[in-house]
Write a protein that holds these residues in place. Structure first.
Motif, PDB file in Angstrom:
ATOM      1  N   GLY A 491      52.963  77.062  18.472  1.00 51.14           N
ATOM      2  CA  GLY A 491      53.662  75.971  18.717  1.00 51.14           C
ATOM      3  C   GLY A 491      54.191  75.049  17.765  1.00 51.14           C
ATOM      4  O   GLY A 491      54.872  74.153  18.120  1.00 51.14           O
ATOM      5  N   TYR A 492      53.895  75.408  16.661  1.00 52.41           N
ATOM      6  CA  TYR A 492      54.526  74.675  15.292  1.00 52.41           C
ATOM      7  C   TYR A 492      55.205  75.401  14.535  1.00 52.41           C
ATOM      8  O   TYR A 492      54.818  76.444  14.029  1.00 52.41           O
ATOM      9  N   TYR A 493      56.087  74.794  13.639  1.00 52.02           N
ATOM     10  CA  TYR A 493      56.615  75.192  12.311  1.00 52.02           C
ATOM     11  C   TYR A 493      55.629  74.939  11.217  1.00 52.02           C
ATOM     12  O   TYR A 493      55.502  73.785  11.019  1.00 52.02           O
ATOM     13  N   VAL A 494      55.081  76.031  10.728  1.00 50.81           N
ATOM     14  CA  VAL A 494      53.822  75.928   9.682  1.00 50.81           C
ATOM     15  C   VAL A 494      54.567  75.623   8.081  1.00 50.81           C
ATOM     16  O   VAL A 494      55.135  76.624   7.868  1.00 50.81           O
ATOM     17  N   THR A 495      54.596  74.507   7.489  1.00 45.13           N
ATOM     18  CA  THR A 495      55.469  74.513   6.111  1.00 45.13           C
ATOM     19  C   THR A 495      54.652  74.884   5.201  1.00 45.13           C
ATOM     20  O   THR A 495      55.328  75.539   4.126  1.00 45.13           O
ATOM     21  N   GLY A 496      53.302  75.288   5.278  1.00 48.27           N
ATOM     22  CA  GLY A 496      52.663  76.021   3.971  1.00 48.27           C
ATOM     23  C   GLY A 496      52.141  74.780   3.229  1.00 48.27           C
ATOM     24  O   GLY A 496      51.406  75.031   1.977  1.00 48.27           O
ATOM     25  N   ASP A 497      52.538  73.422   3.270  1.00 48.48           N
ATOM     26  CA  ASP A 497      52.111  72.381   2.604  1.00 48.48           C
ATOM     27  C   ASP A 497      50.987  71.457   3.201  1.00 48.48           C
ATOM     28  O   ASP A 497      51.055  71.462   4.383  1.00 48.48           O
ATOM     29  N   GLY A 498      49.972  70.922   2.429  1.00 46.40           N
ATOM     30  CA  GLY A 498      49.307  69.931   2.714  1.00 46.40           C
ATOM     31  C   GLY A 498      49.993  68.581   2.736  1.00 46.40           C
ATOM     32  O   GLY A 498      51.015  68.510   1.991  1.00 46.40           O
ATOM     33  N   CYS A 499      49.196  67.589   3.411  1.00 45.53           N
ATOM     34  CA  CYS A 499      49.956  66.472   3.565  1.00 45.53           C
ATOM     35  C   CYS A 499      48.992  65.227   4.128  1.00 45.53           C
ATOM     36  O   CYS A 499      48.082  65.536   4.712  1.00 45.53           O
ATOM     37  N   ARG A 500      49.150  64.059   3.445  1.00 45.78           N
ATOM     38  CA  ARG A 500      48.371  62.879   3.905  1.00 45.78           C
ATOM     39  C   ARG A 500      49.012  61.885   4.377  1.00 45.78           C
ATOM     40  O   ARG A 500      50.230  61.625   3.794  1.00 45.78           O
ATOM     41  N   ARG A 501      48.775  61.277   5.467  1.00 47.03           N
ATOM     42  CA  ARG A 501      49.781  60.045   6.066  1.00 47.03           C
ATOM     43  C   ARG A 501      48.864  58.866   5.687  1.00 47.03           C
ATOM     44  O   ARG A 501      47.349  58.750   6.104  1.00 47.03           O
ATOM     45  N   ASP A 502      49.366  57.810   5.354  1.00 44.91           N
ATOM     46  CA  ASP A 502      48.723  56.660   4.942  1.00 44.91           C
ATOM     47  C   ASP A 502      48.646  55.619   6.007  1.00 44.91           C
ATOM     48  O   ASP A 502      49.213  56.223   7.069  1.00 44.91           O
ATOM     49  N   GLN A 503      47.928  54.356   6.008  1.00 46.94           N
ATOM     50  CA  GLN A 503      47.845  53.497   6.982  1.00 46.94           C
ATOM     51  C   GLN A 503      49.015  53.032   7.392  1.00 46.94           C
ATOM     52  O   GLN A 503      49.371  52.395   8.562  1.00 46.94           O
ATOM     53  N   TRP A 508      52.705  61.732   2.314  1.00 46.43           N
ATOM     54  CA  TRP A 508      52.499  62.311   0.888  1.00 46.43           C
ATOM     55  C   TRP A 508      52.142  63.537   0.961  1.00 46.43           C
ATOM     56  O   TRP A 508      51.197  63.882   1.374  1.00 46.43           O
ATOM     57  N   ILE A 509      53.095  64.549   0.131  1.00 49.91           N
ATOM     58  CA  ILE A 509      52.849  65.867   0.214  1.00 49.91           C
ATOM     59  C   ILE A 509      51.705  66.037  -0.754  1.00 49.91           C
ATOM     60  O   ILE A 509      51.757  65.577  -2.249  1.00 49.91           O
ATOM     61  N   THR A 510      50.749  66.916  -0.644  1.00 46.47           N
ATOM     62  CA  THR A 510      49.533  67.061  -1.540  1.00 46.47           C
ATOM     63  C   THR A 510      49.523  68.471  -2.094  1.00 46.47           C
ATOM     64  O   THR A 510      48.828  68.732  -3.160  1.00 46.47           O
ATOM     65  N   GLY A 511      50.598  69.287  -1.911  1.00 51.47           N
ATOM     66  CA  GLY A 511      50.873  70.577  -2.581  1.00 51.47           C
ATOM     67  C   GLY A 511      50.637  71.625  -1.647  1.00 51.47           C
ATOM     68  O   GLY A 511      50.479  71.474  -0.476  1.00 51.47           O
TER      69      GLY A 511
END
Length: 587
Positions: A491-503, A508-511
């Protein structure tokens, strides 16, 4: 769906030979419900070359506007090409390709440095409905051969030779090696068209504004081998070609080009982009992300051999009638002032480069930058990998003199164009954050179980619905497409990247997820996961897009120096360092 309505309005700004007869968008992102597919405007017909050249010349009266200022490897090697001149050359070369038997759907390999003929070649392919497969001119003959074979290219376009900084590259020799390898693997390529670039002075073509000038540097005696019956000179074919060529009208979902992602784990993937959706997406992202105005001079420093060059050197700027800089050289030749002297020379307003280039130039201090005016600059952009805050601040404070917004863009070869990005002047900036989704793009962050995380969160970056620029398949291997991008989280396109969303909702892409190592105590994970050896390293072998080449790391771990093709490695010195500082292990 908001996305379809938004893009439907955008589509009205382009020329369609026939309108879309059915649904504007059909898709399936869920592997459990059947085959993955994405169709934007299927049944509508158009031609991207017609939209970016003919319309600009005839409807928008931009024929005399400069399309590209070409800056060669040597300062002083310069020319310019207008939209009208570019259209004429593209029509001529389209006729050349048709005369060589190239038809709609055929694949054409292009292996060239950053010269105007590279743009002409790719647009000519697009005009006649052939797929271009561009291979970066820094890649080896093995890489070229592999890509020709994978998509069964029937013709190769290359160059005699070129300089990259001080280094002379005999490209024709590498092309010959690749074609020999193809022959040995029972795939003979019937025709190779060669641009005389290093030997231009012999042609006396320097006076015409529509031709690149003679090379200023005195040339060593480069031996250009010639294969009778296969090799043909570009300039000879162009002299005989007519300058009008009716475009091939293509379905919006017909393939436009194949571009191979570097094989970090093995065989490269042939990413396929299609005519209609890609055209809409690169034109629109270029327009808004760089706040484009008609008087801008845009400079994206990327090589056209990468997706950044496809989208933001060729198709995106031309779709908007922009003037761009096309640069053959490198940032440090003949000295570290080169980029900033070019910015001043052409009064560049929008500048787009990679964090690696910024970090490289930071090492030389502020003076090479500040001794140039740079007063023309209005927007700065970064692409290729997440930018570290130190480099972002130097770019903002020194290069942009604290007055230029920075658009730190996150996207991939597979996405076709920008996905997460600030919009200049509209988004408060945070150093190192790719900020917010582009219009109609729907990101989410998932945990390991595939559950969407709300608010502040860290996990897998995915996208919930298609955008026009998304790749449609891996060439010749749809199963690999489904497995790589859709199987992990249906159901999702998976980028292969980790990510953080802030408040504040900034991303922020983590790699790369598969490049991360879980660090924990022995008791928690278990003794089976304890590393046998730990080796400190200043860096890892990465492709130019930042992917770690794990197959090379495995070879180093095994002390096996037979690394195969390493031409896609951004910094080969890292490999030497890892071997020389390798842990002494018990075999």
């Amino acid at each position: 769906m908001v996305s379809a309505e938004f893009w439907g309005d955008i589509a009205k700004e382009f020329y369609w030979k026939t309108p879309c007869p059915g649904p504007f968008l059909r898709y399936n992102f869920d592997v459990t419900k059947g085959k993955i597919f994405i169709e934007w405007m299927k049944g509508a017909s158009t031609n991207i070359c017609y939209n970016v050249l003919d319309r600009n010349v005839h409807e928008k009266k931009l024929g005399d506007k400069v399309a590209f200022y070409w800056e060669g490897n040597e300062p002083g090697e310069t020319t310019q090409i207008t939209y009208h001149e570019l259209l004429v050359q593209v029509c001529q070369f389209s006729n050349v390709l048709r005369k060589q038997g190239i038809q709609k759907g055929d694949r054409v390999a292009i292996y060239m440095p950053m010269i105007p003929e590279l743009v002409v070649a790719m647009l000519a392919c697009a005009r006649i409905g052939a797929l271009h497969s561009i291979v970066f001119a820094g890649f080896s003959s093995e890489s070229l051969c592999e890509r020709i074979l994978d998509s069964s290219c029937s013709l190769l376009i290359t160059t005699d030779a070129f300089y990259r900084g001080e280094k002379l590259v005999n490209l024709k020799e590498l092309a010959d090696e690749a074609l020999q390898k193809c022959q040995e693997k029972d795939f003979p390529v019937r025709c190779c068209i060669v641009v005389k670039h290093l030997g231009r002075a012999e042609l006396g073509m320097g006076d015409s504004p529509s031709q690149s000038p003679p090379i200023k540097r005195s040339c060593p005696d480069v031996q250009i081998s010639w294969n009778q019956g296969i090799d043909l000179w570009w300039h000879e074919l162009m002299q005989e070609a007519g300058d009008e060529c009716e475009p091939e009208w293509c379905d919006a979902e017909d393939p436009l080009f194949i571009l191979y992602t570097s094989g970090s784990t093995g065989k490269p993937k042939g990413v396929v982009h299609t005519v209609g959706g890609y055209m809409l997406y690169v034109a629109t992202t270029f327009k808004y992300v760089f706040d484009f105005h008609a008087e801008d001079v845009f400079w994206c420093t990327a090589d056209i051999g990468w997706i950044t060059g496809h989208s933001y050197v060729t198709y995106g700027p031309l779709a908007n009638g922009a003037t761009s800089v096309l640069f053959e050289g490198i940032p440090t030749y003949p000295d570290v002032n080169r980029l900033w002297s070019i910015v001043d020379k052409y009064k560049v307003t929008k500048f787009y480069t990679a964090p690696t280039a910024i970090r490289l130039l930071m090492k030389f201090g502020d003076e090479p930058v500040t001794k140039h005016s740079r007063a023309s600059l209005q927007v700065l952009g970064t692409v290729g990998e997440p930018i570290n805050p130190e480099a972002w601040l130097w770019y903002h404070q020194v290069v942009g003199a604290q007055r230029c917004p920075i658009v730190d863009t996150f996207w991939q070869t597979e996405t076709g164009g920008h996905m997460l990005t600030p919009l200049p002047g509209a988004t408060p900036m945070k150093p190192g954050s790719a900020t917010f989704p582009f219009f109609g793009v729907a990101p989410a962050i998932l945990n390991e179980s595939g559950e969407e995380l709300e608010g502040e969160a860290e996990g897998y970056l995915v996208f919930k619905q298609p955008w026009p620029g998304i790749m449609r398949t891996v060439y010749g291997n749809h199963e690999r497409f489904e497995t790589t991008y859709f199987k992990k989280f249906p159901g999702y396109y998976v980028t292969g990247d980790g990510c953080r969303r802030d408040q504040d909702g900034y991303y922020w892409i983590t790699g790369r997820i598969d490049d991360m190592l879980n660090v924990s105590v022995r008791e928690k994970i278990g003794p089976i996961a304890t590393p046998d050896y730990i080796q400190n390293a200043p860096g890892l072998p990465k492709t130019r897009s930042g992917k770690i080449m794990r197959r090379v790391l495995r070879k180093i771990a095994q002390n096996d120096h037979d690394l195969g093709d390493t031409s896609t490695v951004a910094d080969p010195s890292v490999i030497s360092h890892l071997f020389s500082h390798r842990c002494l292990t018990i075999q």
